[in-house]
Motif scaffolding. Sequence first.
Motif, PDB file in Angstrom:
ATOM      1  N   THR A  20      -9.431 -60.322  16.196  1.00  0.00           N
ATOM      2  CA  THR A  20      -9.201 -58.897  15.970  1.00  0.00           C
ATOM      3  C   THR A  20      -7.714 -58.566  15.779  1.00  0.00           C
ATOM      4  O   THR A  20      -7.365 -57.831  14.836  1.00  0.00           O
ATOM      5  N   ARG A  24      -6.299 -56.929  12.287  1.00  0.00           N
ATOM      6  CA  ARG A  24      -5.567 -55.663  12.276  1.00  0.00           C
ATOM      7  C   ARG A  24      -4.212 -55.831  11.591  1.00  0.00           C
ATOM      8  O   ARG A  24      -3.748 -54.916  10.882  1.00  0.00           O
ATOM      9  N   GLU A  58     -14.654 -52.297  10.836  1.00  0.00           N
ATOM     10  CA  GLU A  58     -14.258 -51.062  11.516  1.00  0.00           C
ATOM     11  C   GLU A  58     -12.810 -51.128  11.985  1.00  0.00           C
ATOM     12  O   GLU A  58     -12.089 -50.114  11.937  1.00  0.00           O
ATOM     13  N   GLU A  59     -12.358 -52.301  12.420  1.00  0.00           N
ATOM     14  CA  GLU A  59     -10.954 -52.443  12.813  1.00  0.00           C
ATOM     15  C   GLU A  59     -10.034 -52.224  11.616  1.00  0.00           C
ATOM     16  O   GLU A  59      -9.011 -51.534  11.719  1.00  0.00           O
ATOM     17  N   ARG A  62      -9.903 -48.526  10.864  1.00  0.00           N
ATOM     18  CA  ARG A  62      -9.043 -47.778  11.794  1.00  0.00           C
ATOM     19  C   ARG A  62      -7.570 -47.913  11.420  1.00  0.00           C
ATOM     20  O   ARG A  62      -6.812 -46.938  11.439  1.00  0.00           O
TER      21      ARG A  62
END
Length: 463
Positions: A20, A24, A58-59, A62
Amino acid sequence: METIRFGTDGWRATLEEFTTPRVRMVGQAVATYLRDEGLEGTLVVGYDARETSRGFAEELTRVLCANGFDVLIPERDRPTPLVAHAIVERDLGGGLAVTASHNPPEYNGVKFIPADGAPALPDVTDAIADRLAEPDPLPADDHGSVREVDLTTPHADAALELVAAITGGVDLDGRTIAYDAMHGSGRGTTDALLERAGADVECLRCDRDPTFGGGAPEPAPGNLEDLVDRVTGDGEATLGIANDGDADRIAIVTPERGYLDENLFFAALYDYLLEDDTGGAVRTVSTTFLIDRVAGAHGEDVHEVPVGFKWVAGAMADHDALVGGEESGGFTVRGHVREKDGVLVALLAAAMDAAEPLDDRVDRLLEAHGTVVQNKTSVPCPDHEKARVIDDLEAEIPDSVAGTTVEGVNTADGFKLALEDGSWVLVRPSGTEPVLRVYAEATDAERVGELLAAGEALLEPLV
Protein backbone atom coordinates in the motif's frame (compact mmCIF):
# COMPACT_ATOMS: atom_id res chain seq x y z
CA MET A 1 12.33 3.65 -5.15
CA GLU A 2 14.59 1.02 -6.63
CA THR A 3 11.99 -1.71 -6.08
CA ILE A 4 9.43 0.10 -8.27
CA ARG A 5 10.36 -0.54 -11.91
CA PHE A 6 8.10 0.06 -14.87
CA GLY A 7 8.64 -2.79 -17.32
CA THR A 8 6.97 -3.83 -20.57
CA ASP A 9 3.47 -3.08 -19.28
CA GLY A 10 3.66 -1.16 -16.01
CA TRP A 11 4.99 -2.17 -12.59
CA ARG A 12 4.31 -5.70 -11.39
CA ALA A 13 5.61 -7.40 -8.28
CA THR A 14 4.70 -9.94 -5.64
CA LEU A 15 2.62 -8.68 -2.75
CA GLU A 16 5.76 -8.65 -0.60
CA GLU A 17 6.92 -5.67 -2.66
CA PHE A 18 3.62 -4.42 -4.04
CA THR A 19 2.47 -2.75 -0.84
CA THR A 20 0.00 0.00 0.00
CA PRO A 21 2.69 2.63 0.81
CA ARG A 22 4.40 1.99 -2.53
CA VAL A 23 1.13 2.06 -4.45
CA ARG A 24 0.34 5.40 -2.84
CA MET A 25 3.76 6.67 -3.95
CA VAL A 26 2.91 5.68 -7.53
CA GLY A 27 -0.36 7.59 -7.22
CA GLN A 28 1.49 10.67 -6.02
CA ALA A 29 4.05 10.33 -8.80
CA VAL A 30 1.28 10.22 -11.42
CA ALA A 31 -0.42 13.27 -9.91
CA THR A 32 2.86 15.21 -9.80
CA TYR A 33 3.72 14.21 -13.37
CA LEU A 34 0.34 15.33 -14.69
CA ARG A 35 0.58 18.65 -12.84
CA ASP A 36 4.15 19.27 -14.00
CA GLU A 37 3.15 18.59 -17.60
CA GLY A 38 0.13 20.87 -17.35
CA LEU A 39 -2.20 17.94 -18.02
CA GLU A 40 -5.63 18.32 -16.51
CA GLY A 41 -8.93 16.50 -16.58
CA THR A 42 -10.76 13.73 -14.80
CA LEU A 43 -8.94 10.41 -14.35
CA VAL A 44 -10.18 6.82 -14.21
CA VAL A 45 -8.86 4.02 -12.01
CA GLY A 46 -9.73 0.44 -12.96
CA TYR A 47 -8.76 -2.86 -11.40
CA ASP A 48 -8.79 -6.62 -11.98
CA ALA A 49 -10.28 -9.53 -9.99
CA ARG A 50 -7.41 -10.08 -7.53
CA GLU A 51 -8.19 -10.01 -3.83
CA THR A 52 -6.20 -6.82 -3.24
CA SER A 53 -6.98 -4.92 -6.44
CA ARG A 54 -10.07 -2.99 -5.33
CA GLY A 55 -8.27 -1.85 -2.19
CA PHE A 56 -5.22 -0.69 -4.13
CA ALA A 57 -7.47 1.10 -6.62
CA GLU A 58 -9.17 2.93 -3.77
CA GLU A 59 -5.78 3.97 -2.37
CA LEU A 60 -4.77 5.37 -5.74
CA THR A 61 -8.10 7.17 -5.96
CA ARG A 62 -7.60 8.77 -2.53
CA VAL A 63 -4.14 10.05 -3.48
CA LEU A 64 -5.30 11.42 -6.82
CA CYS A 65 -8.33 13.10 -5.26
CA ALA A 66 -6.12 14.60 -2.55
CA ASN A 67 -4.07 16.11 -5.36
CA GLY A 68 -7.12 17.82 -6.83
CA PHE A 69 -8.18 15.33 -9.50
CA ASP A 70 -11.72 14.05 -10.00
CA VAL A 71 -11.64 10.27 -10.39
CA LEU A 72 -13.97 7.69 -11.93
CA ILE A 73 -13.92 4.08 -10.75
CA PRO A 74 -15.97 1.10 -12.02
CA GLU A 75 -18.49 -0.65 -9.79
CA ARG A 76 -16.46 -3.90 -9.93
CA ASP A 77 -13.35 -5.30 -11.52
CA ARG A 78 -13.41 -4.75 -15.28
CA PRO A 79 -11.01 -5.51 -18.17
CA THR A 80 -8.08 -3.17 -18.68
CA PRO A 81 -9.14 -2.33 -22.27
CA LEU A 82 -12.37 -0.88 -20.90
CA VAL A 83 -10.28 1.55 -18.86
CA ALA A 84 -8.32 2.59 -21.95
CA HIS A 85 -11.52 2.98 -23.96
CA ALA A 86 -13.13 5.10 -21.24
CA ILE A 87 -10.18 7.50 -21.31
CA VAL A 88 -10.69 8.20 -25.01
CA GLU A 89 -14.49 7.94 -25.09
CA ARG A 90 -14.92 10.32 -22.13
CA ASP A 91 -11.99 12.59 -23.08
CA LEU A 92 -10.28 12.00 -19.74
CA GLY A 93 -6.82 13.13 -18.68
CA GLY A 94 -5.58 9.54 -18.31
CA GLY A 95 -5.99 6.64 -15.97
CA LEU A 96 -4.53 3.79 -13.98
CA ALA A 97 -5.29 0.07 -14.02
CA VAL A 98 -4.46 -2.10 -11.03
CA THR A 99 -3.66 -5.46 -12.57
CA ALA A 100 -0.96 -8.09 -12.85
CA SER A 101 -2.62 -9.42 -16.01
CA HIS A 102 -1.71 -13.11 -16.46
CA ASN A 103 0.67 -13.34 -13.50
CA PRO A 104 -0.14 -15.70 -10.59
CA PRO A 105 -2.39 -14.49 -7.75
CA GLU A 106 0.53 -13.62 -5.47
CA TYR A 107 1.34 -10.75 -7.87
CA ASN A 108 -0.28 -7.40 -8.47
CA GLY A 109 0.60 -4.45 -10.63
CA VAL A 110 -0.31 -1.00 -11.85
CA LYS A 111 -0.07 0.68 -15.23
CA PHE A 112 -0.56 4.30 -16.23
CA ILE A 113 -2.55 4.97 -19.40
CA PRO A 114 -2.19 8.43 -20.97
CA ALA A 115 -4.97 10.52 -22.49
CA ASP A 116 -4.69 8.88 -25.92
CA GLY A 117 -5.61 5.48 -24.44
CA ALA A 118 -2.43 3.85 -25.74
CA PRO A 119 0.16 2.31 -23.39
CA ALA A 120 2.56 4.80 -21.85
CA LEU A 121 5.97 5.05 -23.53
CA PRO A 122 9.22 4.92 -21.53
CA ASP A 123 9.66 8.70 -21.46
CA VAL A 124 6.38 8.90 -19.58
CA THR A 125 6.96 5.99 -17.20
CA ASP A 126 10.51 7.22 -16.55
CA ALA A 127 9.14 10.66 -15.70
CA ILE A 128 6.65 9.07 -13.30
CA ALA A 129 9.37 6.93 -11.70
CA ASP A 130 11.48 10.04 -11.18
CA ARG A 131 8.64 11.57 -9.13
CA LEU A 132 8.01 8.73 -6.71
CA ALA A 133 7.37 10.26 -3.30
CA GLU A 134 5.14 10.08 -0.26
CA PRO A 135 1.63 11.52 -0.83
CA ASP A 136 1.50 15.31 -0.59
CA PRO A 137 -2.17 16.26 -0.30
CA LEU A 138 -3.60 19.65 -1.10
CA PRO A 139 -5.86 21.46 1.40
CA ALA A 140 -9.18 19.63 1.82
CA ASP A 141 -11.13 22.33 -0.04
CA ASP A 142 -9.03 21.59 -3.17
CA HIS A 143 -9.63 17.83 -3.18
CA GLY A 144 -11.32 16.20 -6.14
CA SER A 145 -14.32 13.90 -6.11
CA VAL A 146 -14.78 10.18 -6.86
CA ARG A 147 -17.69 8.61 -8.73
CA GLU A 148 -18.56 5.06 -9.71
CA VAL A 149 -19.36 4.66 -13.42
CA ASP A 150 -20.34 2.04 -15.99
CA LEU A 151 -17.37 1.29 -18.23
CA THR A 152 -18.99 -1.74 -19.85
CA THR A 153 -21.91 -0.37 -21.86
CA PRO A 154 -20.00 2.36 -23.76
CA HIS A 155 -17.26 -0.11 -24.66
CA ALA A 156 -19.77 -2.73 -25.80
CA ASP A 157 -21.61 -0.16 -27.91
CA ALA A 158 -18.35 0.90 -29.57
CA ALA A 159 -17.23 -2.71 -30.16
CA LEU A 160 -20.54 -3.66 -31.80
CA GLU A 161 -20.46 -0.55 -33.98
CA LEU A 162 -16.86 -1.10 -35.11
CA VAL A 163 -17.22 -4.83 -35.79
CA ALA A 164 -20.47 -4.18 -37.68
CA ALA A 165 -18.63 -1.64 -39.85
CA ILE A 166 -15.83 -4.15 -40.53
CA THR A 167 -18.03 -7.16 -41.20
CA GLY A 168 -21.12 -5.56 -42.70
CA GLY A 169 -23.19 -6.54 -39.69
CA VAL A 170 -22.86 -8.66 -36.56
CA ASP A 171 -25.32 -11.53 -36.25
CA LEU A 172 -24.32 -14.50 -34.11
CA ASP A 173 -27.86 -15.88 -33.78
CA GLY A 174 -27.86 -19.67 -33.62
CA ARG A 175 -24.16 -19.91 -32.88
CA THR A 176 -22.87 -21.46 -29.66
CA ILE A 177 -19.59 -20.12 -28.31
CA ALA A 178 -17.75 -21.49 -25.29
CA TYR A 179 -16.13 -18.74 -23.22
CA ASP A 180 -13.54 -19.23 -20.48
CA ALA A 181 -12.99 -16.16 -18.29
CA MET A 182 -10.35 -17.97 -16.20
CA HIS A 183 -12.06 -16.38 -13.15
CA GLY A 184 -10.83 -12.99 -14.37
CA SER A 185 -12.31 -9.65 -15.33
CA GLY A 186 -13.67 -10.80 -18.66
CA ARG A 187 -16.56 -12.52 -16.92
CA GLY A 188 -19.79 -10.64 -17.38
CA THR A 189 -18.09 -8.51 -20.03
CA THR A 190 -16.86 -10.63 -22.95
CA ASP A 191 -19.63 -13.20 -22.58
CA ALA A 192 -22.22 -10.43 -22.26
CA LEU A 193 -20.95 -8.78 -25.45
CA LEU A 194 -21.17 -12.06 -27.37
CA GLU A 195 -24.69 -12.62 -26.06
CA ARG A 196 -25.67 -9.10 -27.12
CA ALA A 197 -24.57 -10.04 -30.64
CA GLY A 198 -26.91 -13.02 -30.56
CA ALA A 199 -24.65 -15.91 -29.54
CA ASP A 200 -25.51 -18.63 -27.08
CA VAL A 201 -22.58 -18.59 -24.67
CA GLU A 202 -21.46 -21.54 -22.59
CA CYS A 203 -19.48 -20.09 -19.70
CA LEU A 204 -16.49 -21.75 -18.07
CA ARG A 205 -14.85 -20.26 -14.97
CA CYS A 206 -17.08 -17.21 -15.17
CA ASP A 207 -17.22 -16.80 -11.42
CA ARG A 208 -14.84 -14.53 -9.54
CA ASP A 209 -12.02 -16.41 -7.82
CA PRO A 210 -9.19 -14.09 -6.70
CA THR A 211 -6.84 -17.10 -6.65
CA PHE A 212 -7.76 -18.03 -10.24
CA GLY A 213 -8.24 -21.63 -9.16
CA GLY A 214 -4.76 -21.73 -7.68
CA GLY A 215 -2.86 -20.97 -10.89
CA ALA A 216 -2.09 -18.11 -13.23
CA PRO A 217 -4.86 -16.68 -15.44
CA GLU A 218 -2.73 -17.32 -18.51
CA PRO A 219 -4.69 -18.53 -21.57
CA ALA A 220 -2.03 -21.04 -22.61
CA PRO A 221 -2.89 -24.47 -24.05
CA GLY A 222 -2.18 -26.33 -20.81
CA ASN A 223 -4.62 -24.10 -18.92
CA LEU A 224 -7.53 -24.42 -21.35
CA GLU A 225 -8.09 -28.17 -21.56
CA ASP A 226 -11.78 -27.95 -20.57
CA LEU A 227 -12.39 -25.27 -23.19
CA VAL A 228 -10.67 -27.37 -25.85
CA ASP A 229 -12.75 -30.41 -24.87
CA ARG A 230 -15.93 -28.33 -25.09
CA VAL A 231 -15.18 -27.27 -28.67
CA THR A 232 -13.48 -30.35 -30.11
CA GLY A 233 -15.82 -32.84 -28.43
CA ASP A 234 -19.45 -33.65 -29.13
CA GLY A 235 -20.89 -30.44 -27.72
CA GLU A 236 -22.68 -27.66 -29.57
CA ALA A 237 -19.93 -25.04 -29.31
CA THR A 238 -18.24 -24.33 -32.64
CA LEU A 239 -15.74 -21.79 -31.27
CA GLY A 240 -13.93 -21.31 -28.00
CA ILE A 241 -12.67 -18.01 -26.62
CA ALA A 242 -10.63 -17.30 -23.50
CA ASN A 243 -9.25 -14.14 -21.95
CA ASP A 244 -6.37 -13.67 -19.55
CA GLY A 245 -6.86 -12.19 -16.07
CA ASP A 246 -7.55 -8.62 -17.18
CA ALA A 247 -8.99 -9.58 -20.61
CA ASP A 248 -6.61 -7.57 -22.74
CA ARG A 249 -5.43 -10.79 -24.42
CA ILE A 250 -7.33 -13.53 -26.20
CA ALA A 251 -6.98 -17.22 -27.02
CA ILE A 252 -9.04 -19.01 -29.65
CA VAL A 253 -10.09 -22.68 -29.81
CA THR A 254 -11.39 -24.26 -33.05
CA PRO A 255 -13.00 -27.65 -33.77
CA GLU A 256 -10.14 -28.96 -35.93
CA ARG A 257 -7.07 -27.47 -34.28
CA GLY A 258 -8.16 -27.14 -30.69
CA TYR A 259 -5.99 -24.35 -29.35
CA LEU A 260 -5.29 -22.04 -32.29
CA ASP A 261 -1.77 -20.65 -32.22
CA GLU A 262 -1.95 -16.89 -31.70
CA ASN A 263 0.32 -16.32 -34.68
CA LEU A 264 -2.10 -18.19 -36.94
CA PHE A 265 -5.03 -16.25 -35.56
CA PHE A 266 -3.17 -12.98 -36.18
CA ALA A 267 -2.55 -13.99 -39.80
CA ALA A 268 -6.20 -15.01 -40.22
CA LEU A 269 -7.39 -11.74 -38.68
CA TYR A 270 -5.19 -9.66 -40.97
CA ASP A 271 -6.20 -11.67 -44.03
CA TYR A 272 -9.87 -11.17 -43.14
CA LEU A 273 -9.50 -7.42 -42.65
CA LEU A 274 -7.74 -7.10 -46.01
CA GLU A 275 -10.76 -8.51 -47.83
CA ASP A 276 -12.50 -5.13 -47.62
CA ASP A 277 -9.83 -2.71 -46.45
CA THR A 278 -6.21 -1.73 -46.98
CA GLY A 279 -3.32 -1.02 -44.67
CA GLY A 280 -0.17 -2.41 -43.18
CA ALA A 281 0.31 -4.47 -40.06
CA VAL A 282 2.44 -3.91 -36.97
CA ARG A 283 3.94 -6.93 -35.24
CA THR A 284 6.55 -7.45 -32.56
CA VAL A 285 9.91 -9.12 -33.18
CA SER A 286 8.58 -12.28 -31.53
CA THR A 287 5.63 -12.57 -33.91
CA THR A 288 5.47 -14.77 -36.99
CA PHE A 289 6.80 -13.89 -40.45
CA LEU A 290 3.51 -15.28 -41.76
CA ILE A 291 2.13 -11.78 -41.24
CA ASP A 292 4.71 -10.52 -43.74
CA ARG A 293 3.63 -13.12 -46.29
CA VAL A 294 -0.02 -12.17 -45.96
CA ALA A 295 0.91 -8.50 -46.31
CA GLY A 296 3.10 -9.18 -49.34
CA ALA A 297 0.27 -11.00 -51.09
CA HIS A 298 -1.81 -7.82 -50.78
CA GLY A 299 0.97 -5.33 -51.52
CA GLU A 300 1.04 -4.07 -47.94
CA ASP A 301 3.88 -3.33 -45.52
CA VAL A 302 4.72 -4.82 -42.14
CA HIS A 303 6.40 -2.82 -39.39
CA GLU A 304 8.43 -4.78 -36.83
CA VAL A 305 8.77 -3.36 -33.32
CA PRO A 306 10.17 -4.49 -29.95
CA VAL A 307 8.03 -6.62 -27.65
CA GLY A 308 5.51 -4.56 -25.71
CA PHE A 309 2.19 -3.25 -26.95
CA LYS A 310 3.33 0.32 -26.38
CA TRP A 311 5.60 -0.08 -29.41
CA VAL A 312 2.79 -1.66 -31.43
CA ALA A 313 0.48 1.23 -30.55
CA GLY A 314 3.07 3.84 -31.49
CA ALA A 315 3.78 2.26 -34.86
CA MET A 316 0.06 1.90 -35.60
CA ALA A 317 -0.29 5.65 -35.20
CA ASP A 318 2.84 6.41 -37.22
CA HIS A 319 1.81 4.21 -40.16
CA ASP A 320 -1.99 4.27 -39.94
CA ALA A 321 -1.82 0.49 -39.72
CA LEU A 322 -4.87 -1.69 -40.20
CA VAL A 323 -4.00 -4.08 -37.37
CA GLY A 324 -1.42 -4.50 -34.66
CA GLY A 325 -0.58 -7.56 -32.62
CA GLU A 326 1.83 -9.77 -30.78
CA GLU A 327 2.37 -13.51 -30.48
CA SER A 328 1.08 -13.54 -26.90
CA GLY A 329 -2.49 -12.85 -28.03
CA GLY A 330 -2.75 -9.06 -27.81
CA PHE A 331 -4.42 -7.32 -30.77
CA THR A 332 -6.25 -4.18 -31.80
CA VAL A 333 -7.52 -2.80 -35.09
CA ARG A 334 -7.73 0.56 -36.78
CA GLY A 335 -10.69 2.60 -35.59
CA HIS A 336 -10.40 1.38 -32.00
CA VAL A 337 -8.31 2.51 -29.04
CA ARG A 338 -4.63 1.69 -29.58
CA GLU A 339 -4.49 -0.79 -26.71
CA LYS A 340 -4.77 -4.57 -26.93
CA ASP A 341 -8.36 -5.55 -26.37
CA GLY A 342 -9.37 -9.16 -25.79
CA VAL A 343 -13.03 -8.20 -25.47
CA LEU A 344 -13.34 -6.42 -28.81
CA VAL A 345 -11.29 -9.09 -30.59
CA ALA A 346 -13.47 -11.83 -29.10
CA LEU A 347 -16.46 -10.33 -30.90
CA LEU A 348 -14.45 -9.85 -34.09
CA ALA A 349 -13.20 -13.44 -33.98
CA ALA A 350 -16.75 -14.73 -33.55
CA ALA A 351 -17.94 -12.65 -36.51
CA MET A 352 -15.03 -13.91 -38.62
CA ASP A 353 -15.85 -17.51 -37.76
CA ALA A 354 -19.51 -16.96 -38.59
CA ALA A 355 -18.54 -15.71 -42.05
CA GLU A 356 -16.10 -18.60 -42.65
CA PRO A 357 -14.81 -21.16 -40.16
CA LEU A 358 -11.43 -20.04 -38.85
CA ASP A 359 -10.02 -23.50 -39.55
CA ASP A 360 -10.84 -23.13 -43.25
CA ARG A 361 -9.22 -19.70 -43.47
CA VAL A 362 -6.08 -20.89 -41.70
CA ASP A 363 -5.89 -23.93 -43.99
CA ARG A 364 -5.96 -21.65 -47.02
CA LEU A 365 -3.31 -19.35 -45.59
CA LEU A 366 -0.93 -22.21 -44.81
CA GLU A 367 -1.49 -23.74 -48.22
CA ALA A 368 -0.70 -20.41 -49.86
CA HIS A 369 2.20 -19.29 -47.67
CA GLY A 370 3.69 -22.43 -46.10
CA THR A 371 3.53 -24.03 -42.69
CA VAL A 372 4.74 -22.01 -39.72
CA VAL A 373 5.41 -23.34 -36.22
CA GLN A 374 6.58 -21.20 -33.30
CA ASN A 375 7.33 -21.81 -29.65
CA LYS A 376 9.21 -20.23 -26.78
CA THR A 377 10.93 -21.12 -23.55
CA SER A 378 12.34 -19.23 -20.58
CA VAL A 379 15.74 -19.17 -18.89
CA PRO A 380 15.75 -17.91 -15.27
CA CYS A 381 17.67 -14.66 -14.87
CA PRO A 382 17.46 -12.04 -12.09
CA ASP A 383 16.23 -8.66 -13.27
CA HIS A 384 19.49 -6.95 -12.33
CA GLU A 385 21.48 -9.39 -14.50
CA LYS A 386 19.43 -9.13 -17.69
CA ALA A 387 21.22 -6.15 -19.22
CA ARG A 388 24.62 -7.65 -18.51
CA VAL A 389 23.69 -10.97 -20.11
CA ILE A 390 22.32 -9.30 -23.24
CA ASP A 391 25.47 -7.15 -23.50
CA ASP A 392 27.67 -10.23 -23.13
CA LEU A 393 25.64 -12.09 -25.73
CA GLU A 394 26.67 -9.59 -28.41
CA ALA A 395 30.18 -11.05 -28.42
CA GLU A 396 28.84 -14.62 -28.62
CA ILE A 397 26.57 -14.38 -31.67
CA PRO A 398 27.44 -17.44 -33.81
CA ASP A 399 27.79 -17.69 -37.58
CA SER A 400 25.26 -20.52 -37.61
CA VAL A 401 22.52 -21.86 -35.34
CA ALA A 402 21.56 -25.55 -35.28
CA GLY A 403 23.50 -26.08 -38.51
CA THR A 404 22.01 -23.17 -40.46
CA THR A 405 23.83 -19.96 -41.38
CA VAL A 406 22.83 -16.72 -39.68
CA GLU A 407 21.73 -14.36 -42.44
CA GLY A 408 20.92 -11.30 -40.34
CA VAL A 409 20.75 -9.95 -36.79
CA ASN A 410 18.01 -7.63 -35.49
CA THR A 411 18.86 -5.85 -32.23
CA ALA A 412 15.58 -3.94 -31.76
CA ASP A 413 14.81 -6.08 -28.70
CA GLY A 414 17.56 -8.44 -27.60
CA PHE A 415 18.99 -10.46 -30.50
CA LYS A 416 16.89 -11.93 -33.30
CA LEU A 417 18.91 -14.20 -35.56
CA ALA A 418 17.40 -14.68 -39.01
CA LEU A 419 18.60 -17.88 -40.66
CA GLU A 420 19.01 -18.52 -44.36
CA ASP A 421 16.24 -21.16 -44.43
CA GLY A 422 13.65 -18.57 -43.31
CA SER A 423 13.58 -19.69 -39.67
CA TRP A 424 14.66 -17.50 -36.77
CA VAL A 425 15.56 -17.53 -33.09
CA LEU A 426 15.14 -14.60 -30.69
CA VAL A 427 16.66 -14.02 -27.25
CA ARG A 428 15.31 -11.11 -25.22
CA PRO A 429 14.76 -10.12 -21.57
CA SER A 430 11.23 -10.40 -20.21
CA GLY A 431 9.78 -7.11 -19.06
CA THR A 432 7.44 -8.73 -16.53
CA GLU A 433 9.27 -11.73 -15.05
CA PRO A 434 12.85 -12.57 -13.91
CA VAL A 435 13.61 -14.60 -17.04
CA LEU A 436 15.14 -14.37 -20.48
CA ARG A 437 12.84 -15.47 -23.29
CA VAL A 438 13.95 -17.65 -26.17
CA TYR A 439 11.62 -17.77 -29.19
CA ALA A 440 11.96 -19.74 -32.41
CA GLU A 441 10.03 -20.14 -35.64
CA ALA A 442 10.44 -22.74 -38.37
CA THR A 443 8.41 -25.04 -40.62
CA ASP A 444 7.97 -27.89 -38.11
CA ALA A 445 7.97 -28.50 -34.37
CA GLU A 446 11.13 -30.62 -34.37
CA ARG A 447 13.13 -27.84 -35.97
CA VAL A 448 11.70 -25.30 -33.54
CA GLY A 449 12.84 -27.53 -30.67
CA GLU A 450 16.36 -27.60 -32.08
CA LEU A 451 16.43 -23.81 -32.37
CA LEU A 452 15.15 -23.31 -28.84
CA ALA A 453 17.79 -25.69 -27.51
CA ALA A 454 20.46 -23.77 -29.42
CA GLY A 455 19.19 -20.50 -27.97
CA GLU A 456 19.30 -21.89 -24.43
CA ALA A 457 22.82 -23.18 -25.05
CA LEU A 458 23.90 -19.66 -26.06
CA LEU A 459 22.66 -18.31 -22.75
CA GLU A 460 23.85 -21.03 -20.38
CA PRO A 461 27.45 -19.84 -19.97
CA LEU A 462 26.31 -16.20 -19.58
CA VAL A 463 23.55 -16.45 -16.98
